[in-house]
Design a protein around this motif. Structure first.
Motif, PDB file in Angstrom:
ATOM      1  N   ILE A 195       0.851  -1.193   0.000  1.00 21.24           N
ATOM      2  CA  ILE A 195       0.000   0.000   0.000  1.00 21.24           C
ATOM      3  C   ILE A 195       0.887   1.243   0.000  1.00 21.24           C
ATOM      4  O   ILE A 195       0.606   2.217  -0.688  1.00 21.24           O
ATOM      5  CB  ILE A 195      -0.950   0.028   1.217  1.00 21.24           C
ATOM      6  N   TRP A 196       1.962   1.216   0.765  1.00 19.68           N
ATOM      7  CA  TRP A 196       2.813   2.401   0.870  1.00 19.68           C
ATOM      8  C   TRP A 196       4.151   2.280   0.158  1.00 19.68           C
ATOM      9  O   TRP A 196       4.866   3.265   0.007  1.00 19.68           O
ATOM     10  CB  TRP A 196       3.010   2.811   2.318  1.00 19.68           C
ATOM     11  N   LYS A 197       4.482   1.116  -0.304  1.00 21.15           N
ATOM     12  CA  LYS A 197       5.756   0.937  -1.011  1.00 21.15           C
ATOM     13  C   LYS A 197       5.749   1.747  -2.311  1.00 21.15           C
ATOM     14  O   LYS A 197       4.866   1.582  -3.157  1.00 21.15           O
ATOM     15  CB  LYS A 197       5.958  -0.554  -1.322  1.00 21.15           C
ATOM     16  N   GLY A 198       6.728   2.627  -2.449  1.00 21.43           N
ATOM     17  CA  GLY A 198       6.871   3.396  -3.675  1.00 21.43           C
ATOM     18  C   GLY A 198       5.820   4.465  -3.914  1.00 21.43           C
ATOM     19  O   GLY A 198       5.766   5.053  -4.988  1.00 21.43           O
ATOM     20  N   ALA A 242      -1.747  13.712   6.739  1.00 20.01           N
ATOM     21  CA  ALA A 242      -2.001  13.299   8.125  1.00 20.01           C
ATOM     22  C   ALA A 242      -2.842  14.316   8.885  1.00 20.01           C
ATOM     23  O   ALA A 242      -3.368  14.009   9.962  1.00 20.01           O
ATOM     24  CB  ALA A 242      -0.681  13.063   8.854  1.00 20.01           C
ATOM     25  N   GLY A 243      -2.971  15.524   8.356  1.00 18.40           N
ATOM     26  CA  GLY A 243      -3.746  16.562   9.038  1.00 18.40           C
ATOM     27  C   GLY A 243      -3.152  16.874  10.402  1.00 18.40           C
ATOM     28  O   GLY A 243      -1.932  16.887  10.573  1.00 18.40           O
ATOM     29  N   LYS A 244      -4.000  17.071  11.392  1.00 12.66           N
ATOM     30  CA  LYS A 244      -3.528  17.431  12.729  1.00 12.66           C
ATOM     31  C   LYS A 244      -2.628  16.354  13.337  1.00 12.66           C
ATOM     32  O   LYS A 244      -1.836  16.629  14.227  1.00 12.66           O
ATOM     33  CB  LYS A 244      -4.702  17.724  13.656  1.00 12.66           C
ATOM     34  N   PRO A 264       6.288   9.995   2.326  1.00  9.53           N
ATOM     35  CA  PRO A 264       6.151  10.536   0.969  1.00  9.53           C
ATOM     36  C   PRO A 264       5.915  12.047   1.026  1.00  9.53           C
ATOM     37  O   PRO A 264       5.478  12.575   2.056  1.00  9.53           O
ATOM     38  CB  PRO A 264       4.941   9.804   0.407  1.00  9.53           C
ATOM     39  N   GLU A 265       6.199  12.705  -0.049  1.00  6.31           N
ATOM     40  CA  GLU A 265       6.011  14.154  -0.124  1.00  6.31           C
ATOM     41  C   GLU A 265       4.570  14.501   0.256  1.00  6.31           C
ATOM     42  O   GLU A 265       3.630  13.868  -0.215  1.00  6.31           O
ATOM     43  CB  GLU A 265       6.311  14.636  -1.543  1.00  6.31           C
ATOM     44  N   THR A 322       3.199  10.394  -3.017  1.00  5.71           N
ATOM     45  CA  THR A 322       2.657  11.519  -2.264  1.00  5.71           C
ATOM     46  C   THR A 322       1.829  11.049  -1.074  1.00  5.71           C
ATOM     47  O   THR A 322       1.256   9.961  -1.087  1.00  5.71           O
ATOM     48  CB  THR A 322       1.747  12.402  -3.155  1.00  5.71           C
ATOM     49  N   GLY A 323       1.765  11.926  -0.093  1.00  4.00           N
ATOM     50  CA  GLY A 323       0.915  11.662   1.058  1.00  4.00           C
ATOM     51  C   GLY A 323      -0.546  11.550   0.652  1.00  4.00           C
ATOM     52  O   GLY A 323      -1.292  10.752   1.210  1.00  4.00           O
ATOM     53  N   ALA A 324      -0.950  12.351  -0.332  1.00  3.31           N
ATOM     54  CA  ALA A 324      -2.340  12.314  -0.799  1.00  3.31           C
ATOM     55  C   ALA A 324      -2.682  10.947  -1.380  1.00  3.31           C
ATOM     56  O   ALA A 324      -3.767  10.405  -1.132  1.00  3.31           O
ATOM     57  CB  ALA A 324      -2.580  13.414  -1.833  1.00  3.31           C
ATOM     58  N   GLU A 325      -1.763  10.358  -2.144  1.00  2.38           N
ATOM     59  CA  GLU A 325      -2.001   9.031  -2.718  1.00  2.38           C
ATOM     60  C   GLU A 325      -2.040   7.968  -1.621  1.00  2.38           C
ATOM     61  O   GLU A 325      -2.883   7.072  -1.634  1.00  2.38           O
ATOM     62  CB  GLU A 325      -0.922   8.694  -3.751  1.00  2.38           C
ATOM     63  N   LEU A 326      -1.136   8.078  -0.648  1.00  3.46           N
ATOM     64  CA  LEU A 326      -1.135   7.144   0.472  1.00  3.46           C
ATOM     65  C   LEU A 326      -2.456   7.220   1.229  1.00  3.46           C
ATOM     66  O   LEU A 326      -3.079   6.200   1.526  1.00  3.46           O
ATOM     67  CB  LEU A 326       0.044   7.435   1.402  1.00  3.46           C
TER      68      LEU A 326
END
Length: 192
Positions: free
Chosen positions: A105-108, A152-154, A145-146, A111-115
């Motif tokens: 899910i998080w490999k590669g 993550a928000g707050k 990721p960028e 962006t944070g938005a995609e994660l």
């Protein structure tokens, strides 16, 4: 994967969370309406009972058989039936879309938005749970990721407010204090 999350008080259970992405994903899934230690200790109980935490094998199990494993005493959650079904659903998604591995899910991911989008698409992963999990990955697992802080928000800030901020007994106590203060503030709010 070898992270710094400290939550259960059990070295082996915490070790599992920090080296097995599926365990971490299941622990976060279970983190509702039960103490954090109970929720994040659930993956270790499941691994002990099943002999594995292989998402493909769990997905291939009959859902009722898997729920029965979750309901064995002591159960993995206050609501073992509902949460067992949800874990099974997540494992089906992992098997079908991510090669049976939560780390995919998080490999590669760029962006944070995609994660966040990938997490939010999982059964049981609403907005807040997805944001907290982005923060867990960034703060304790080295997955940054960028734009992860925006995603993550707050929970991306430095205030010790969630499981993402726990890396030892001291930070666990700070998170508990913060949560207790938030509950007290809500109780003391005048009703309008």
């Amino acid at each position: 994967m070898a992270g710094t999350l400290y939550i259960t008080g059990d070295k082996a259970a915490d070790g599992l969370l920090n080296k097995d992405g599926t365990a971490l994903l299941i622990g976060m899934l279970l983190d509702q309406q039960v103490p954090m230690e109970w929720a994040f200790g659930g993956p270790a109980k499941l691994k002990e009972r099943l002999g594995h935490l292989d998402a493909r094998k769990i997905a291939a199990m009959d859902v009722d058989d898997f729920v029965a494993v979750c309901a064995e005493k002591p159960s993995i959650h206050r609501f073992p039936g509902a949460m067992g079904k949800r874990i099974h659903q997540v494992c089906v998604v992992l098997a079908d879309e991510y090669g049976g591995k939560a780390t995919n899910i998080w490999k590669g991911v760029d962006t944070g938005a995609e994660l966040y989008r990938r997490l939010h698409a999982l059964p049981g992963y609403g907005e807040e749970k997805s944001r907290i999990f982005v923060a867990i990955l960034a703060k304790t697992q080295g997955v940054r990721p960028e734009g992860w802080q925006d995603a993550a928000g707050k929970f991306g800030d430095d205030i010790p407010r969630s499981v993402a901020d726990i890396d030892g007994p001291e930070s666990l106590a700070k998170v508990r204090e913060w949560k207790k203060a938030q509950k007290a503030a809500k109780r003391d709010k005048p009703v309008s």
